[in-house]
Design a protein around this motif. Structure first.
Motif, PDB file in Angstrom:
ATOM      1  N   ARG A 226       0.850  -1.187   0.000  1.00  0.00           N
ATOM      2  CA  ARG A 226       0.000   0.000   0.000  1.00  0.00           C
ATOM      3  C   ARG A 226       0.886   1.238   0.000  1.00  0.00           C
ATOM      4  O   ARG A 226       2.083   1.179   0.296  1.00  0.00           O
ATOM      5  N   LEU A 246      -4.161   4.407 -13.134  1.00  0.00           N
ATOM      6  CA  LEU A 246      -5.054   4.986 -12.139  1.00  0.00           C
ATOM      7  C   LEU A 246      -4.513   6.343 -11.718  1.00  0.00           C
ATOM      8  O   LEU A 246      -3.320   6.492 -11.451  1.00  0.00           O
ATOM      9  N   LEU A 248      -4.416   8.817  -8.822  1.00  0.00           N
ATOM     10  CA  LEU A 248      -4.607   8.705  -7.377  1.00  0.00           C
ATOM     11  C   LEU A 248      -5.031  10.061  -6.807  1.00  0.00           C
ATOM     12  O   LEU A 248      -4.247  10.791  -6.204  1.00  0.00           O
ATOM     13  N   SER A 250      -6.912  12.690  -4.373  1.00  0.00           N
ATOM     14  CA  SER A 250      -7.200  12.778  -2.946  1.00  0.00           C
ATOM     15  C   SER A 250      -8.670  13.068  -2.727  1.00  0.00           C
ATOM     16  O   SER A 250      -9.283  13.855  -3.460  1.00  0.00           O
ATOM     17  N   ASP A 270      -4.675   9.702   2.129  1.00  0.00           N
ATOM     18  CA  ASP A 270      -5.403   8.662   1.404  1.00  0.00           C
ATOM     19  C   ASP A 270      -4.501   7.457   1.209  1.00  0.00           C
ATOM     20  O   ASP A 270      -3.283   7.598   1.010  1.00  0.00           O
ATOM     21  N   THR A 271      -5.102   6.269   1.245  1.00  0.00           N
ATOM     22  CA  THR A 271      -4.357   5.022   1.106  1.00  0.00           C
ATOM     23  C   THR A 271      -4.791   4.296  -0.158  1.00  0.00           C
ATOM     24  O   THR A 271      -5.994   4.190  -0.447  1.00  0.00           O
ATOM     25  N   PHE A 272      -3.802   3.792  -0.912  1.00  0.00           N
ATOM     26  CA  PHE A 272      -4.062   3.062  -2.154  1.00  0.00           C
ATOM     27  C   PHE A 272      -3.243   1.778  -2.159  1.00  0.00           C
ATOM     28  O   PHE A 272      -2.199   1.680  -1.505  1.00  0.00           O
ATOM     29  N   ASP A 273      -3.720   0.806  -2.924  1.00  0.00           N
ATOM     30  CA  ASP A 273      -2.984  -0.450  -3.082  1.00  0.00           C
ATOM     31  C   ASP A 273      -1.744  -0.214  -3.932  1.00  0.00           C
ATOM     32  O   ASP A 273      -1.748   0.582  -4.874  1.00  0.00           O
TER      33      ASP A 273
END
Length: 345
Positions: A226, A246, A248, A250, A270-273
């Motif tokens: 992540r 993608l 990303l 916020s 914010d958290t993303f894979d």
């Protein structure tokens, strides 16, 4: 190009010798030392003027009615002026060289060399100044390996030149200190904002517009899987994952640096894979806003979508090449980029 004054001298002398005296090609001889002043030091320029003077005197023995003394006086006058012009040019070149050394040193304070690998994370950087002769601007980036993970910073100070670099240095130095000691990225952003505000207070910007900066903070935990992003008004990063791109974005943008006191210091993370072999691209707006001659912006997301899985250095090499090709080598703004890839464990 360096031999062009000599070639010009030979051509004029040959024409003067092989054409009727009425054509008076010999009167063009002062052009040779004038041209030499643009590219030669003082002594070679004077020597070429002397050679032109000797040629003119020699031609006068072949063609007595050439008006030798008038042309000779012209050669002497132009040679003296050319020698002075060459001296002034060399002084300016030395001054410009010193300015470039200072600019490079100042830029190195902000853009220190980055390791290409932090554990299982590969990182590559790219920086291009819009003003190639200055090689300095307000874009900045930094990467540090901390107990909380690898933390990345990229941003852009409004403005150009040494004032912008000073503001960028204040932000980067605050990040370098805070990134190691603050477990929460929000606190890192607050310390960067405080440093930027103090710098602007000590060195106020010229003109009515405030000096501010956009910034993007990224944290990649040591275990990967992540990424955490805190965006202070910066262009959102792009993530290339399994052929899909993608953006990303916020959910709640954070305030630009130096503006938190005006609009509130409400920061969000914010958290993303982030899976192995995914490519993350951080960039400044100079890339997305690079224009072709017809005004078309560089299609960064579409360009990213066409890229195969590749190491970060190859991705930025291709970006550099295609960006210059799109803009025909004319950048309107500085650009900076970081490419990040998580390797297989």
């Amino acid at each position: 190009m360096r031999l062009s004054p000599v070639i010009l001298t030979v051509v004029i002398a040959s024409l003067a010798y092989n054409t009727p005296p009425e054509m008076a090609f010999s009167r063009l001889l002062p052009a040779a030392p004038a041209l030499a002043a643009a590219m030669w030091p003082v002594l070679p320029t004077v020597l070429l003027g002397t050679v032109c003077l000797i040629l003119m005197i020699g031609l006068s023995f072949v063609f007595p009615d050439l008006g030798t003394w008038w042309t000779a006086a012209g050669i002497i006058a132009v040679t003296v002026a050319a020698a002075y012009g060459s001296h002034v040019r060399l002084q300016r070149e030395r001054t410009l060289f010193q300015v470039r050394l200072v600019a490079d040193a100042a830029q190195q304070v902000v853009l220190s060399p980055l390791p290409r690998r932090f554990g299982g994370i590969e990182i590559e950087s790219l920086y291009l100044a819009a003003a190639a002769e200055a090689r300095i601007g307000g874009d900045f980036y930094e990467v540090v390996d901390t107990p909380f993970g690898v933390r990345l910073l990229i941003g852009d100070v409004r403005g150009k030149g040494l004032p912008a670099v000073g503001a960028a240095a204040a932000i980067v130095n605050a990040f370098r200190e805070a990134a190691y000691g603050e477990p929460d990225m929000v606190d890192v952003a607050r310390r960067m904002d405080a440093s930027s505000t103090r710098y602007n207070g000590a060195f106020p910007p010229e003109g009515p517009l405030e000096r501010f900066a956009t910034a993007l903070l990224v944290q990649i935990p040591h275990g990967g899987k992540r990424i955490d992003i805190l965006n202070c008004g910066h262009p959102p990063p792009l993530l290339l994952s399994h052929g899909q791109v993608l953006t990303l974005e916020s959910t709640n943008p954070s305030p630009l640096l130096s503006l938190a006191e005006l609009i509130g210091d409400h920061y969000s993370v914010d958290t993303f894979d982030f899976a192995p072999d995914d490519l993350l691209l951080l960039y400044t707006d100079g890339i997305a806003e690079a224009r072709a001659r017809d005004g078309e912006f560089f299609p960064l997301a579409a360009w990213m979508r066409r890229q195969p899985p590749t190491p970060p250095d190859e991705l930025l090499t291709a970006l550099h090449r295609d960006l210059l090709g799109h803009s025909r080598g004319r950048l309107d703004d500085d650009i900076a980029a970081l490419a990040v890839r998580l390797c297989e464990p």
